[in-house]
Each structure stands twice: as C-alpha cells, then as structure tokens.
Design an enzyme around this catalytic site. Structure first.
Site, PDB file in Angstrom:
ATOM      1  N   TYR A   1       0.841  -1.197   0.000  1.00  0.00           N
ATOM      2  CA  TYR A   1       0.000   0.000   0.000  1.00  0.00           C
ATOM      3  C   TYR A   1       0.880   1.253   0.000  1.00  0.00           C
ATOM      4  CZ  TYR A   1      -3.991  -3.057   1.243  1.00  0.00           C
ATOM      5  OH  TYR A   1      -4.949  -4.041   1.268  1.00  0.00           O
TER       6      TYR A   1
ATOM      7  N   PRO B   1     -16.267  -3.228   1.342  1.00  0.00           N
ATOM      8  CA  PRO B   1     -17.718  -3.382   1.537  1.00  0.00           C
ATOM      9  C   PRO B   1     -18.534  -2.391   0.717  1.00  0.00           C
ATOM     10  CG  PRO B   1     -16.693  -2.349   3.462  1.00  0.00           C
ATOM     11  CD  PRO B   1     -15.576  -2.840   2.588  1.00  0.00           C
ATOM     12  N   LEU B   2     -17.924  -1.252   0.350  1.00  0.00           N
ATOM     13  CA  LEU B   2     -18.654  -0.243  -0.430  1.00  0.00           C
ATOM     14  C   LEU B   2     -18.251  -0.281  -1.902  1.00  0.00           C
ATOM     15  CD1 LEU B   2     -18.403   2.748   2.110  1.00  0.00           C
ATOM     16  CD2 LEU B   2     -20.281   1.119   1.803  1.00  0.00           C
TER      17      LEU B   2
ATOM     18  N   LYS C   1     -22.594   8.024  -4.256  1.00  0.00           N
ATOM     19  CA  LYS C   1     -22.054   9.350  -4.552  1.00  0.00           C
ATOM     20  C   LYS C   1     -21.534   9.498  -5.986  1.00  0.00           C
ATOM     21  CE  LYS C   1     -17.407   8.787  -2.584  1.00  0.00           C
ATOM     22  NZ  LYS C   1     -16.566   9.221  -1.485  1.00  0.00           N
TER      23      LYS C   1
ATOM     24  N   ARG D   1     -12.251   8.737  -4.426  1.00  0.00           N
ATOM     25  CA  ARG D   1     -11.187   7.798  -4.786  1.00  0.00           C
ATOM     26  C   ARG D   1     -10.980   7.707  -6.299  1.00  0.00           C
ATOM     27  NH1 ARG D   1     -11.077   1.796  -2.285  1.00  0.00           N
ATOM     28  NH2 ARG D   1     -10.622   3.068  -0.451  1.00  0.00           N
TER      29      ARG D   1
HETATM   30  P1  NDP Z   1     -14.691   0.474   0.701  1.00  0.00           P
HETATM   31  O1  NDP Z   1     -15.203  -0.300  -0.458  1.00  0.00           O
HETATM   32  O2  NDP Z   1     -15.588   0.609   1.861  1.00  0.00           O
HETATM   33  O3  NDP Z   1     -14.253   1.912   0.157  1.00  0.00           O
HETATM   34  C1  NDP Z   1     -13.799   2.886   1.059  1.00  0.00           C
HETATM   35  C2  NDP Z   1     -13.806   4.246   0.372  1.00  0.00           C
HETATM   36  O4  NDP Z   1     -15.153   4.652   0.082  1.00  0.00           O
HETATM   37  C3  NDP Z   1     -13.258   5.317   1.301  1.00  0.00           C
HETATM   38  O5  NDP Z   1     -11.860   5.385   1.279  1.00  0.00           O
HETATM   39  C4  NDP Z   1     -13.944   6.555   0.762  1.00  0.00           C
HETATM   40  O6  NDP Z   1     -13.257   6.967  -0.421  1.00  0.00           O
HETATM   41  C5  NDP Z   1     -15.322   6.016   0.406  1.00  0.00           C
HETATM   42  N1  NDP Z   1     -16.247   6.091   1.543  1.00  0.00           N
HETATM   43  C6  NDP Z   1     -16.210   5.355   2.701  1.00  0.00           C
HETATM   44  N2  NDP Z   1     -17.229   5.671   3.506  1.00  0.00           N
HETATM   45  C7  NDP Z   1     -17.945   6.601   2.861  1.00  0.00           C
HETATM   46  C8  NDP Z   1     -19.102   7.303   3.209  1.00  0.00           C
HETATM   47  N3  NDP Z   1     -19.740   7.085   4.352  1.00  0.00           N
HETATM   48  N4  NDP Z   1     -19.574   8.210   2.314  1.00  0.00           N
HETATM   49  C9  NDP Z   1     -18.956   8.449   1.144  1.00  0.00           C
HETATM   50  N5  NDP Z   1     -17.827   7.818   0.764  1.00  0.00           N
HETATM   51  C10 NDP Z   1     -17.322   6.881   1.618  1.00  0.00           C
HETATM   52  O7  NDP Z   1     -13.361  -0.160   1.279  1.00  0.00           O
HETATM   53  P2  NDP Z   1     -11.881  -0.244   0.661  1.00  0.00           P
HETATM   54  O8  NDP Z   1     -11.912  -0.513  -0.787  1.00  0.00           O
HETATM   55  O9  NDP Z   1     -11.108   0.919   1.160  1.00  0.00           O
HETATM   56  O10 NDP Z   1     -11.362  -1.559   1.377  1.00  0.00           O
HETATM   57  C11 NDP Z   1     -11.276  -1.609   2.810  1.00  0.00           C
HETATM   58  C12 NDP Z   1      -9.986  -2.255   3.215  1.00  0.00           C
HETATM   59  O11 NDP Z   1      -9.936  -3.598   2.753  1.00  0.00           O
HETATM   60  C13 NDP Z   1      -8.710  -1.615   2.629  1.00  0.00           C
HETATM   61  O12 NDP Z   1      -8.307  -0.460   3.301  1.00  0.00           O
HETATM   62  C14 NDP Z   1      -7.717  -2.748   2.818  1.00  0.00           C
HETATM   63  O13 NDP Z   1      -7.291  -2.790   4.155  1.00  0.00           O
HETATM   64  C15 NDP Z   1      -8.592  -3.969   2.511  1.00  0.00           C
HETATM   65  N6  NDP Z   1      -8.409  -4.380   1.093  1.00  0.00           N
HETATM   66  C16 NDP Z   1      -7.787  -5.595   0.875  1.00  0.00           C
HETATM   67  C17 NDP Z   1      -7.561  -6.041  -0.390  1.00  0.00           C
HETATM   68  C18 NDP Z   1      -6.897  -7.358  -0.601  1.00  0.00           C
HETATM   69  O14 NDP Z   1      -6.550  -7.694  -1.750  1.00  0.00           O
HETATM   70  N7  NDP Z   1      -6.673  -8.146   0.420  1.00  0.00           N
HETATM   71  C19 NDP Z   1      -7.948  -5.256  -1.588  1.00  0.00           C
HETATM   72  C20 NDP Z   1      -8.621  -4.014  -1.243  1.00  0.00           C
HETATM   73  C21 NDP Z   1      -8.842  -3.617   0.040  1.00  0.00           C
HETATM   74  P3  NDP Z   1     -13.242   8.480  -0.966  1.00  0.00           P
HETATM   75  O15 NDP Z   1     -13.722   9.388   0.110  1.00  0.00           O
HETATM   76  O16 NDP Z   1     -11.828   8.731  -1.340  1.00  0.00           O
HETATM   77  O17 NDP Z   1     -14.126   8.453  -2.170  1.00  0.00           O
END
Ligand code: NDP
Length: 328
Positions: free
Chosen positions: A54, A211-212, A220, A230
């Site tokens: 990362y 999860p999102l 959004k 993102r």
């Molecule tokens: P999500 O799918 O939940 O996306 C998170 C992103 O969505 C945030 O960074 C933000 O981005 C946006 N967001 C979150 N909450 C809100 C809200 N309430 N309202 C509006 N926008 C929101 O999770 P990630 O994709 O970040 O994955 C979570 C974790 O899983 C990662 O951090 C990592 O630790 C793990 N992961 C593991 C992988 C693997 O291969 N093992 C691959 C990917 C993730 P923004 O504001 O920038 O738009």
C-alpha cells in the site's frame, strides 16, 4: 460493537475493522490517519489492516506514526500486513511468496510500522511459482519468531487453502486461519458455491474487503465522479469505468428505498449487509475522512433490522439467486 472469533481461532476481531489501502499517505497524513483510527477505535474497532504494497510502504509508515502518536496499549488492538507484490524491482523481489522475500518482508514492515510484531500476516495473493510447502514453512517461521501471531491468505482459491491447511497439519506447522476476500453486494462469489462448504467445514476466518465497492455503493457516483473521491485520484482512473457504469449505478439507486425504510444511509446499508453473513469475521471498512468513519460505524445498528425479507429484495436487485450459486 460486537466481537467475532476469527473462524475457529481464539482471537476475537471487532465485527467492523479499518483498513488503510488508498487512503493512508495518498489522502491522509499521519495526523489525519490518527484522527481516523481514533474515531474507529473509540467506536470499538480493534483491528487495523495494512499491506506492504500500500502506497509503496508509506501506508505502513503513516500507520506506524499514527499508532505512536495514539499510544494505545499494544494488547488492545490488532495490526496486519500482507506480502506478495513486493516493493522493489529485482529477481526474487516481485510477485512472490518465496522464503527469502517473506522473511525479509516482515522485517521491513515491522520497521515501517514501528512495531515489534503484527498480529495477522497474509499472503496477499497465491504464488503458483513457489512450492506451497516453502511458503507454509516461511509463514510458520515468522510466527515462531514472534513477529506475527496468525497467518492467512487473500484471494486464494478454496482448493489452495485446503492444500495449505492439510500440508501444515501433516507437518505440525502453524496453519493459515483466515482469508481476506472481496465481499460486497456486487462481488460475493467468495461466499457462494464451493466456498460456503469450505467455510462451514474448515471454520476458516474471514476479514472481508471493499464493503462499499470502493465507494460505488454510497451512491455518490450517481452524478459523475466527485472531485474529492477515490476514483478522481491520480493512479486510480482504472476505477472510473466501474464507478460510472449505468447498470451498476441503477442497482445502487434501487437500494435507496430500502435505506429509506430502514432509516439509514446507503453506506450503512451496504456495510450492514456484509455483517449479516455469519461466515464474515470482520468487515474491513475504509474511509478518507473522520465523518465517514462515524457514519459507517453506525452500520452495526442497521444490521439487526435487515430481515430476510430485506435481504431477499437486495438479492433480487443484484440478480443473485442463492440456489443457482450453491449449485455452481
Ligand atoms: P470500501 O469499499 O468501503 O471503500 C472505502 C472508500 O469509500 C473510502 O476510502 C472513501 O473513499 C469512500 N467512503 C467510505 N465511507 C464513505 C461514506 N460514508 N460516504 C462516502 N464515501 C465513503 O473499502 P476499501 O476498498 O477501502 O477496502 C477496505 C480495506 O480492505 C482496505 O483499506 C484494505 O485494508 C482492505 N483491502 C484488501 C484487499 C486485498 O486484496 N486483500 C484489496 C482491497 C482492500 P473516498 O472518500 O476517497 O471516495
């Protein structure tokens, strides 16, 4: 916050956890990272996910600096890291789970995180070019050295995990106990078909990601790509087609009446949906700002309201037929 066992392991993880992919270093310096982690910790989160790759190692540095600033009791939280892609170009340094890379990798991660040990360590992807025995021995040695306590897999096929468990048991080595799969309303194949049988039989833990769907499920992206999201970040343009796909956006839109009936927001609904799956040990959430953490953590109050009728309506929106998936 409730705590769930990591599969059959004795370790308990908060049902919602927090991961730093994309955000730490790219969107959050160590000060903002500390604020975000603090908001999660105060809500009961005890697990913080990271990976060597990362932000090219900077995500671990930012989390390490934030943890130092926060000064929490080490036994009150769990940290993970993951290996596979590597940090530098060179033979034996990229896309491998060989012994040299894993044993060197853990030392680098601990240095960047400023920790004596991580609690969980993952093989970030399978490596078909390294004998699985070699990887299992290396992970066993990392655990025996006290540099990590549990090891697991990420996006491995069920057959690969079964092979790893069997081999570890046969040689009396520490076996993998958890998988880190993608899991959200769009991508749920890891908990359907053969995987259901696998999770039931082996009691494998799971720390699920995105999860999102990277923010798509928040709704959004309806009016295009927000500048502060993102998908607008340099290097993440590969997400843009997915975030603006009309069919996907229509499905997200169709969730809104359900969220309205439950009196919650779309992100809360999407995270609560993940929580309903009993094979999920913890849902790793992501956030680029503190307010998102506050909003997302409230998903724990929404989950109990998601009855089987609501779940069936969601399945219909996403064209998911459990019977068909189970038969695959
Ligand atoms: P999500 O799918 O939940 O996306 C998170 C992103 O969505 C945030 O960074 C933000 O981005 C946006 N967001 C979150 N909450 C809100 C809200 N309430 N309202 C509006 N926008 C929101 O999770 P990630 O994709 O970040 O994955 C979570 C974790 O899983 C990662 O951090 C990592 O630790 C793990 N992961 C593991 C992988 C693997 O291969 N093992 C691959 C990917 C993730 P923004 O504001 O920038 O738009």
């Amino acid at each position: 916050m409730q705590y769930r066992h990591l599969g059959r392991a004795g370790l308990q993880v908060s049902e919602l956890s927090f991961g730093s992919w994309v955000t730490f270093s790219n969107q959050a310096d160590s000060k903002l990272a500390a604020d975000i982690m603090s908001a999660a910790y105060e809500a009961g989160v005890n697990f913080f996910d990271n990976a060597e790759v990362y932000a090219g190692g900077k995500s671990e540095e930012v989390m390490g600096a934030a943890l130092k600033q926060l000064g929490w009791r080490r036994s009150s939280y769990l940290v993970s890291t993951k290996f596979y892609w590597g940090l530098t170009d060179g033979v034996n340094e990229r896309n491998t789970l060989n012994r040299k890379r894993l044993l060197e990798g853990i030392n680098g991660s601990l240095k960047r995180l400023q920790l004596e040990y991580v609690d969980l360590v993952f093989c970030h992807r399978p490596d078909p070019t390294t004998p699985i025995e070699e990887t299992i021995w290396a992970m066993h040695n990392i655990i025996e050295s006290g540099k990590a306590f549990y090891w697991g897999t990420s996006e491995w096929a069920a057959s690969e995990i079964v092979q790893a468990i069997d081999l570890a048991e046969r040689h009396h080595l520490h076996k993998p106990v958890m998988e880190q799969p993608q899991y959200n309303m769009f991508d749920r194949k890891r908990f359907s078909g053969d995987y259901v049988r696998f999770y039931k039989e082996y009691g494998y833990g799971s720390t699920t990601w995105s999860p999102l769907a990277s923010g798509l499920l928040t709704g959004k992206y309806k009016g295009g790509i927000p500048k502060d999201s993102r998908a607008a970040l340099k290097g993440y343009d590969w997400l843009q087609d997915r975030m603006t796909d009309k069919e996907r956006l229509a499905k997200v839109d169709a969730l809104q009446p359900i969220a309205n009936e439950l009196g919650c927001t779309l992100p809360q609904l999407a995270i609560a949906w993940c929580l309903k799956n009993p094979f999920v040990s913890t849902v790793i959430t992501g956030a680029s700002r503190v307010e998102q953490v506050h909003e997302n953590m409230k998903a724990i109050d929404v989950a109990p309201k998601l009855t089987s009728e609501y779940l069936a309506r969601i399945d219909e929106i996403f064209g998911f037929n459990e019977k068909n998936e189970e038969d695959d």
